[in-house]
Write an enzyme that holds these catalytic residues in place. Structure first.
Site, mmCIF file in Angstrom:
data_model
loop_
_atom_site.group_PDB
_atom_site.id
_atom_site.type_symbol
_atom_site.label_atom_id
_atom_site.label_comp_id
_atom_site.label_asym_id
_atom_site.label_seq_id
_atom_site.Cartn_x
_atom_site.Cartn_y
_atom_site.Cartn_z
ATOM 1 N N HIS A 14 -25.127 -45.275 26.710
ATOM 2 C CA HIS A 14 -23.675 -44.643 26.218
ATOM 3 C C HIS A 14 -23.599 -43.362 27.243
ATOM 4 C CE1 HIS A 14 -21.377 -42.758 22.525
ATOM 5 N NE2 HIS A 14 -20.810 -42.427 23.777
ATOM 6 N N HIS A 16 -20.293 -42.065 29.989
ATOM 7 C CA HIS A 16 -19.061 -42.377 30.403
ATOM 8 C C HIS A 16 -19.010 -41.669 31.738
ATOM 9 C CE1 HIS A 16 -17.088 -42.513 26.441
ATOM 10 N NE2 HIS A 16 -18.238 -41.873 26.002
ATOM 11 N N HIS A 194 -16.716 -46.929 19.908
ATOM 12 C CA HIS A 194 -16.961 -45.685 19.329
ATOM 13 C C HIS A 194 -16.559 -45.627 17.795
ATOM 14 C CE1 HIS A 194 -17.727 -44.340 23.445
ATOM 15 N NE2 HIS A 194 -17.830 -42.902 23.202
ATOM 16 N N GLU A 197 -18.287 -41.060 14.872
ATOM 17 C CA GLU A 197 -18.680 -39.656 15.447
ATOM 18 C C GLU A 197 -17.816 -38.546 14.673
ATOM 19 O OE1 GLU A 197 -17.062 -39.183 19.382
ATOM 20 O OE2 GLU A 197 -18.370 -37.614 19.833
ATOM 21 N N ASP A 275 -23.943 -39.366 26.949
ATOM 22 C CA ASP A 275 -22.591 -39.528 26.639
ATOM 23 C C ASP A 275 -21.656 -38.765 27.704
ATOM 24 O OD1 ASP A 275 -20.289 -39.903 25.203
ATOM 25 O OD2 ASP A 275 -20.708 -38.329 23.663
ATOM 26 N N ASP A 276 -21.765 -37.536 28.093
ATOM 27 C CA ASP A 276 -21.113 -36.830 29.202
ATOM 28 C C ASP A 276 -21.930 -35.798 29.667
ATOM 29 O OD1 ASP A 276 -18.118 -38.081 28.672
ATOM 30 O OD2 ASP A 276 -18.623 -37.651 26.788
HETATM 31 N N1 HPA Z 1 -16.303 -39.718 21.927
HETATM 32 C C1 HPA Z 1 -15.136 -40.306 22.150
HETATM 33 N N2 HPA Z 1 -14.344 -40.403 23.418
HETATM 34 C C2 HPA Z 1 -15.074 -39.984 24.608
HETATM 35 C C3 HPA Z 1 -16.249 -39.394 24.605
HETATM 36 C C4 HPA Z 1 -16.877 -39.223 23.078
HETATM 37 O O1 HPA Z 1 -17.925 -38.673 22.842
HETATM 38 N N3 HPA Z 1 -16.856 -39.022 25.708
HETATM 39 C C5 HPA Z 1 -16.012 -39.432 26.413
HETATM 40 N N4 HPA Z 1 -14.977 -39.909 25.852
HETATM 41 ZN ZN ZN Z 2 -18.908 -41.566 24.106
#
Ligand code: HPA
Ligand code: ZN
Length: 339
Positions: A14, A16, A194, A197, A275-276
């Protein structure tokens, strides 16, 4: 223990790629491409990364992605991520990209996917890290836009293992994309999404039943629904959990309140991911280090997370087994006192 975390073989599932754009590279690409940034310095950019929720992050994430214009930019971005991941002991990565973020600005789909693919091949050659690509649809855009994006991806079917669903979750349930995912599955793509969350457990059910996903990205809100937890355990549906992201986006107020240990104790196939990482302050080893310390995870928990990361991946059964065996041997050498 931190050394063990770094050297343990692991997969990241996971990430991006646009979220691995460090401010230093953002400034270099802005200069290269003549793009104006809303920050005067790298420090000012980092200081702006204080988020109140998912949307407040997405606003800056899409803003930052505007510096990515040419195939070479996508190559540089992906090469930097894979190098960094490799130094964290990541042996295999399954990387999300958001084509609509780029095609909507006039960047050709081919430039995006070719740049990323070339960097994946170069990294495999250089360090041995393997990777696969997952194309995400932005769920706050239309179904038509997603269908068009799927069409654009068809010539690159061999380079893209799965489709996914990201961006603003609440108000954009998985059911909105049922037809898109059905079309993608027919073309041979696997699927992930996703869900859970910021959105409710119901979105996780929809992702399973309507999008036929192989795993759930995030999924942390499943604990609100005990029947759903029973199903996730019985069907061994993996969750790609992103602890530092969840704290930065205030899904949990503090890391100490994160439910990852409870998810593990519920017998779920939990994996840990970044994630990011450029926005949330840590790559995968840093996520593991932070939860190990704050949630008091044992070495066995960490090894289970590493095993889960391969089990949950899209590698072949033989490749998964090879890594699981390697993790077993890793345990063995520690038990002999040589590590
Ligand atoms: N959630 C949804 N969209 C996203 C995320 C995330 O954590 N990171 C990059 N796009
Ligand atoms: Zn994500």
């Amino acid at each position: 223990m931190d050394n063990m975390i770094r050297s343990l073989p692991k997969a990241e599932l996971h990430i991006h790629i646009e979220g691995s754009l460090e401010p230093e590279m953002m400034f270099a690409l802005a200069e290269r491409n003549g793009v104006r940034l809303p920050y005067r310095s790298v420090e000012e950019a980092r200081a702006a990364y204080a988020f109140s929720d998912l949307q407040s992050f997405l606003d800056l994430y899409y803003e930052g992605a505007r510096v990515l214009m040419e195939e070479a930019d996508f190559f540089d971005l992906t090469a930097a991520y894979l190098k960094r991941a490799h130094s964290d002991g990541v042996r295999h990565a399954e990387i999300f990209f958001d084509p609509q973020t780029h095609t909507d600005r006039g960047v050709p789909f081919a430039a995006v996917v070719s740049g990323i693919h070339a960097a994946q091949a170069a990294a495999a050659e250089e360090s041995g890290i393997s990777s696969k690509l997952i194309m995400c649809f932005l769920r706050d855009l239309s179904v038509d836009s997603a269908l068009q994006t799927l069409q654009q991806a068809l010539p690159y079917r061999e380079w893209i293992v799965a489709v996914g669903l990201d961006s603003a979750e609440v108000g954009h349930p998985p059911e909105k994309f049922a037809a898109v995912f059905e079309a993608a599955l027919k073309k041979g793509f696997l699927s992930v999404a996703h869900a859970g969350e910021e959105g409710p457990p119901e979105y996780i059910r929809q992702a399973l039943d309507l999008l036929h996903v192989s795993r759930i990205d995030h999924g942390v809100r499943c604990l609100e629904d005990p029947e759903l937890v029973d199903r996730l355990r019985a069907e061994r549906v993996p969750l790609t959990v992103c602890p530092l992201s969840n704290v930065k986006l205030r899904v949990f107020k503090t890391l100490a309140e994160h439910n990852l240990k409870r998810l593990l104790d519920a017998g779920l196939c939990v994996t840990v991911n970044s994630d990011d990482p450029a926005y949330f302050g840590g790559y995968v080893a840093e996520n593991l280090r932070a939860i190990r310390k704050t949630l008091h995870l044992t070495e066995d928990d960490i090894r289970a997370l590493a095993r889960n990361s391969f089990e949950a991946s899209f590698l072949s059964e033989e490749e998964k087994q090879r890594y699981v065996d390697e993790i077993e041997r890793f345990e063995g050498s520690r038990d002999c006192g040589s590590r």
